[in-house]
Design a protein around this motif. Structure first.
Motif, PDB file in Angstrom:
ATOM      1  N   GLY A  80      39.010  -2.590   6.318  1.00  0.00           N
ATOM      2  CA  GLY A  80      40.417  -3.064   6.670  1.00  0.00           C
ATOM      3  C   GLY A  80      41.283  -1.999   6.449  1.00  0.00           C
ATOM      4  N   LYS A  81      42.667  -2.304   6.775  1.00  0.00           N
ATOM      5  CA  LYS A  81      43.846  -1.738   6.359  1.00  0.00           C
ATOM      6  C   LYS A  81      45.131  -2.334   6.797  1.00  0.00           C
ATOM      7  CE  LYS A  81      43.592   0.917  10.957  1.00  0.00           C
ATOM      8  NZ  LYS A  81      42.318   0.465  11.261  1.00  0.00           N
ATOM      9  N   SER A  82      46.242  -1.987   6.121  1.00  0.00           N
ATOM     10  CA  SER A  82      47.488  -2.642   6.413  1.00  0.00           C
ATOM     11  C   SER A  82      48.428  -1.410   6.793  1.00  0.00           C
ATOM     12  CB  SER A  82      47.719  -3.542   5.172  1.00  0.00           C
ATOM     13  OG  SER A  82      48.921  -3.976   5.368  1.00  0.00           O
ATOM     14  N   ILE A  83      49.509  -1.808   7.562  1.00  0.00           N
ATOM     15  CA  ILE A  83      50.534  -0.933   7.970  1.00  0.00           C
ATOM     16  C   ILE A  83      51.815  -0.865   6.573  1.00  0.00           C
ATOM     17  CG2 ILE A  83      51.878  -2.633   9.084  1.00  0.00           C
ATOM     18  CD1 ILE A  83      51.790   1.245   9.806  1.00  0.00           C
ATOM     19  N   ILE A  84      51.769  -1.965   6.186  1.00  0.00           N
ATOM     20  CA  ILE A  84      52.495  -2.087   4.865  1.00  0.00           C
ATOM     21  C   ILE A  84      52.069  -1.007   3.872  1.00  0.00           C
ATOM     22  CG2 ILE A  84      53.477  -3.681   3.041  1.00  0.00           C
ATOM     23  CD1 ILE A  84      53.302  -5.669   4.862  1.00  0.00           C
ATOM     24  N   GLY A  85      50.898  -1.150   3.498  1.00  0.00           N
ATOM     25  CA  GLY A  85      50.373  -0.003   2.456  1.00  0.00           C
ATOM     26  C   GLY A  85      50.502   1.406   3.203  1.00  0.00           C
ATOM     27  N   ALA A  86      50.222   1.553   4.293  1.00  0.00           N
ATOM     28  CA  ALA A  86      50.319   3.066   4.831  1.00  0.00           C
ATOM     29  C   ALA A  86      51.645   3.371   4.580  1.00  0.00           C
ATOM     30  CB  ALA A  86      49.959   2.877   6.355  1.00  0.00           C
ATOM     31  N   LEU A  87      52.901   2.489   4.976  1.00  0.00           N
ATOM     32  CA  LEU A  87      54.145   3.074   4.879  1.00  0.00           C
ATOM     33  C   LEU A  87      54.636   3.419   3.525  1.00  0.00           C
ATOM     34  CD1 LEU A  87      55.902   0.347   7.350  1.00  0.00           C
ATOM     35  CD2 LEU A  87      55.591   2.995   7.680  1.00  0.00           C
ATOM     36  N   LEU A  88      54.004   2.510   2.412  1.00  0.00           N
ATOM     37  CA  LEU A  88      54.404   2.605   1.061  1.00  0.00           C
ATOM     38  C   LEU A  88      53.649   3.857   0.547  1.00  0.00           C
ATOM     39  CD1 LEU A  88      54.999  -1.092  -0.088  1.00  0.00           C
ATOM     40  CD2 LEU A  88      56.642   0.385   0.566  1.00  0.00           C
ATOM     41  N   GLY A  89      52.485   3.994   1.010  1.00  0.00           N
ATOM     42  CA  GLY A  89      51.462   4.939   0.493  1.00  0.00           C
ATOM     43  C   GLY A  89      52.063   6.202   0.890  1.00  0.00           C
ATOM     44  N   GLY A  90      52.520   6.530   2.221  1.00  0.00           N
ATOM     45  CA  GLY A  90      53.111   7.539   2.995  1.00  0.00           C
ATOM     46  C   GLY A  90      54.238   7.945   2.185  1.00  0.00           C
ATOM     47  N   LEU A  91      55.085   6.933   1.822  1.00  0.00           N
ATOM     48  CA  LEU A  91      56.396   7.250   1.173  1.00  0.00           C
ATOM     49  C   LEU A  91      55.925   8.115  -0.036  1.00  0.00           C
ATOM     50  CD1 LEU A  91      59.641   7.005   0.910  1.00  0.00           C
ATOM     51  CD2 LEU A  91      59.082   4.677  -0.112  1.00  0.00           C
ATOM     52  N   ALA A  92      55.291   7.337  -0.888  1.00  0.00           N
ATOM     53  CA  ALA A  92      54.900   7.957  -2.118  1.00  0.00           C
ATOM     54  C   ALA A  92      54.201   9.146  -2.084  1.00  0.00           C
ATOM     55  CB  ALA A  92      53.762   7.018  -2.952  1.00  0.00           C
ATOM     56  N   GLY A  93      53.593   9.289  -0.868  1.00  0.00           N
ATOM     57  CA  GLY A  93      52.772  10.673  -0.745  1.00  0.00           C
ATOM     58  C   GLY A  93      53.705  11.926  -0.500  1.00  0.00           C
ATOM     59  N   VAL A  94      54.836  11.360   0.409  1.00  0.00           N
ATOM     60  CA  VAL A  94      55.981  12.252   0.615  1.00  0.00           C
ATOM     61  C   VAL A  94      56.687  12.846  -0.443  1.00  0.00           C
ATOM     62  CG1 VAL A  94      57.783  12.572   2.055  1.00  0.00           C
ATOM     63  CG2 VAL A  94      55.730  11.682   3.010  1.00  0.00           C
ATOM     64  N   GLU A  95      56.978  12.010  -1.273  1.00  0.00           N
ATOM     65  CA  GLU A  95      57.928  12.174  -2.517  1.00  0.00           C
ATOM     66  C   GLU A  95      57.189  13.116  -3.235  1.00  0.00           C
ATOM     67  OE1 GLU A  95      60.903  11.467  -2.782  1.00  0.00           O
ATOM     68  OE2 GLU A  95      60.883  10.600  -0.833  1.00  0.00           O
ATOM     69  N   LEU A  96      55.850  12.800  -3.695  1.00  0.00           N
ATOM     70  CA  LEU A  96      55.071  13.869  -4.574  1.00  0.00           C
ATOM     71  C   LEU A  96      54.903  15.092  -3.718  1.00  0.00           C
ATOM     72  CD1 LEU A  96      53.301  13.938  -7.065  1.00  0.00           C
ATOM     73  CD2 LEU A  96      51.493  13.181  -5.535  1.00  0.00           C
ATOM     74  N   ALA A  97      54.535  15.298  -2.658  1.00  0.00           N
ATOM     75  CA  ALA A  97      54.509  16.339  -1.929  1.00  0.00           C
ATOM     76  C   ALA A  97      55.824  17.199  -2.027  1.00  0.00           C
ATOM     77  CB  ALA A  97      53.880  16.377  -0.498  1.00  0.00           C
ATOM     78  N   LYS A  98      56.965  16.445  -1.933  1.00  0.00           N
ATOM     79  CA  LYS A  98      58.305  17.211  -1.762  1.00  0.00           C
ATOM     80  C   LYS A  98      58.330  17.649  -3.405  1.00  0.00           C
ATOM     81  CE  LYS A  98      61.903  14.963   0.043  1.00  0.00           C
ATOM     82  NZ  LYS A  98      62.623  13.890   0.647  1.00  0.00           N
ATOM     83  N   LYS A  99      58.048  17.041  -4.514  1.00  0.00           N
ATOM     84  CA  LYS A  99      58.233  17.625  -5.793  1.00  0.00           C
ATOM     85  C   LYS A  99      57.409  18.796  -5.936  1.00  0.00           C
ATOM     86  CE  LYS A  99      59.785  13.103  -8.037  1.00  0.00           C
ATOM     87  NZ  LYS A  99      61.182  13.788  -8.168  1.00  0.00           N
ATOM     88  N   VAL A 100      56.308  18.745  -5.482  1.00  0.00           N
ATOM     89  CA  VAL A 100      55.311  19.831  -5.518  1.00  0.00           C
ATOM     90  C   VAL A 100      55.973  21.148  -4.807  1.00  0.00           C
ATOM     91  CG1 VAL A 100      52.987  21.030  -5.356  1.00  0.00           C
ATOM     92  CG2 VAL A 100      53.366  18.605  -6.161  1.00  0.00           C
ATOM     93  N   ALA A 101      56.273  20.849  -3.787  1.00  0.00           N
ATOM     94  CA  ALA A 101      57.002  21.861  -2.820  1.00  0.00           C
ATOM     95  C   ALA A 101      58.146  22.377  -3.340  1.00  0.00           C
ATOM     96  CB  ALA A 101      56.614  21.615  -1.501  1.00  0.00           C
ATOM     97  N   GLY A 102      59.011  21.764  -3.995  1.00  0.00           N
ATOM     98  CA  GLY A 102      60.400  21.940  -4.360  1.00  0.00           C
ATOM     99  C   GLY A 102      61.319  21.628  -3.175  1.00  0.00           C
ATOM    100  N   VAL A 103      61.007  20.597  -2.295  1.00  0.00           N
ATOM    101  CA  VAL A 103      61.775  20.128  -1.275  1.00  0.00           C
ATOM    102  C   VAL A 103      62.967  19.146  -1.747  1.00  0.00           C
ATOM    103  CG1 VAL A 103      61.767  19.281   1.176  1.00  0.00           C
ATOM    104  CG2 VAL A 103      59.715  20.584   0.355  1.00  0.00           C
ATOM    105  N   ASP A 104      64.128  19.346  -1.711  1.00  0.00           N
ATOM    106  CA  ASP A 104      65.069  18.499  -2.259  1.00  0.00           C
ATOM    107  C   ASP A 104      66.039  17.804  -1.275  1.00  0.00           C
ATOM    108  OD1 ASP A 104      66.546  20.700  -1.258  1.00  0.00           O
ATOM    109  OD2 ASP A 104      67.592  21.235  -3.060  1.00  0.00           O
ATOM    110  N   ASN A 105      65.561  18.019  -0.009  1.00  0.00           N
ATOM    111  CA  ASN A 105      66.392  17.454   0.987  1.00  0.00           C
ATOM    112  C   ASN A 105      65.721  16.042   1.452  1.00  0.00           C
ATOM    113  OD1 ASN A 105      64.831  19.655   2.062  1.00  0.00           O
ATOM    114  ND2 ASN A 105      65.433  18.558   4.111  1.00  0.00           N
ATOM    115  N   SER A 106      66.425  15.093   2.024  1.00  0.00           N
ATOM    116  CA  SER A 106      65.686  14.009   2.706  1.00  0.00           C
ATOM    117  C   SER A 106      65.184  14.265   3.903  1.00  0.00           C
ATOM    118  CB  SER A 106      66.583  12.700   2.731  1.00  0.00           C
ATOM    119  OG  SER A 106      66.240  11.674   3.356  1.00  0.00           O
ATOM    120  N   THR A 107      63.955  13.755   4.274  1.00  0.00           N
ATOM    121  CA  THR A 107      63.180  14.267   5.514  1.00  0.00           C
ATOM    122  C   THR A 107      62.777  12.824   6.182  1.00  0.00           C
ATOM    123  OG1 THR A 107      60.892  13.992   4.249  1.00  0.00           O
ATOM    124  CG2 THR A 107      62.095  16.256   4.507  1.00  0.00           C
ATOM    125  N   GLY A 108      63.174  11.734   5.718  1.00  0.00           N
ATOM    126  CA  GLY A 108      62.596  10.369   6.354  1.00  0.00           C
ATOM    127  C   GLY A 108      63.248  10.262   7.959  1.00  0.00           C
TER     128      GLY A 108
END
Length: 250
Positions: A80-108
């Motif tokens: 199983g899977k849920s789009i709600i979890g995918a959206l929130l998980g994707g949001l968390a993953g992007v924010e973490l990746a941006k911190k690691v890569a030093g990306v400070d601008n919004s990409t959403g």
């Protein structure tokens, strides 16, 4: 073609069209979202990994009795899977990746149209999949109720979601100049969708009830809305305020 095959085909089509739309969107509608190509790679990896993990975790949270019924059978656990979890998980993953890569601008903002199209196409597959997809609504006496195979007319909540996503995108596109901060179009998309899902889940079967009488997916929506709480008043003013530069019916 079987319902499962139809669902799979539309899901693959959703990913393909969503990706192609993203390539166009990042150039035309959100050209400032990515300053360097390596930023795109980091964000893409964060989004994909976060969405995959979030989609699975949300299924376990929403229907733990089914998810863990044959534990430790990993095949069943990962179904199983849920789009709600995918959206929130994707949001968390992007924010973490941006911190690691030093990306400070919004990409959403580059993701709003691709997500809208991809989710609409995916929901067509959910609708055609019938009872096996578990995205249908509760029984209804309304004239547009749909029999998904058990003889009961039910709320076609997949179609409600498609209608909401399209209407929301029209509003966001028409009010794009009022959403002045980078990332506000994406924030508005997430706030609107989380509110919609919080409400529509009340007319869908609940597989496991948590405190407050809410489902696991509804609590995820609440968590997402709390995350965006400080942005909600500003987003609502931008979308619906009247006066100078405000939206007027056309």
């Amino acid at each position: 073609m079987s319902p499962v095959a139809l669902h799979t085909a539309f899901e693959a089509l959703a990913y393909a069209i969503g990706f192609r739309t993203f390539l166009w969107t990042r150039r035309r509608l959100a050209p400032a979202a990515f300053r360097h190509e390596d930023h795109l790679v980091w964000v893409a990896v964060g989004a994909i990994v976060g969405a995959a993990l979030g989609a699975k975790l949300s299924f376990w949270l929403d229907d733990p009795l089914t998810a863990f019924a044959e534990f430790p059978d990993l095949h069943h656990l990962l179904e199983g899977k849920s789009i709600i979890g995918a959206l929130l998980g994707g949001l968390a993953g992007v924010e973490l990746a941006k911190k690691v890569a030093g990306v400070d601008n919004s990409t959403g903002d580059a993701f709003v149209l691709p997500l809208t199209l991809g989710m609409c196409i995916g929901r067509i597959g959910c609708f055609l999949a019938g009872l096996g997809d578990h995205t249908y609504g509760v029984p209804t006496t309304l004239p547009w109720g749909v029999d998904f195979g058990d003889g009961l007319p039910r709320h076609p909540t997949q179609l409600y979601e498609i209608g909401f996503l399209l209407a929301q995108y029209v509003l966001l596109h028409r009010r794009r100049e009022a959403l002045t901060r980078p990332g506000d179009r994406f924030r508005a998309f997430m706030i609107g969708y989380l509110l919609f899902r919080l409400m529509v889940e009340f007319i869908k079967p609940v597989f496991y009830t948590y405190p407050g009488g809410l489902s696991g997916l509804q609590w995820l929506c609440v968590a997402g809305l709390v995350y965006y709480a400080r942005d909600i008043p500003r987003i609502l003013r931008a979308l619906f305020a009247r006066g100078s530069g405000a939206w007027e019916p056309r």
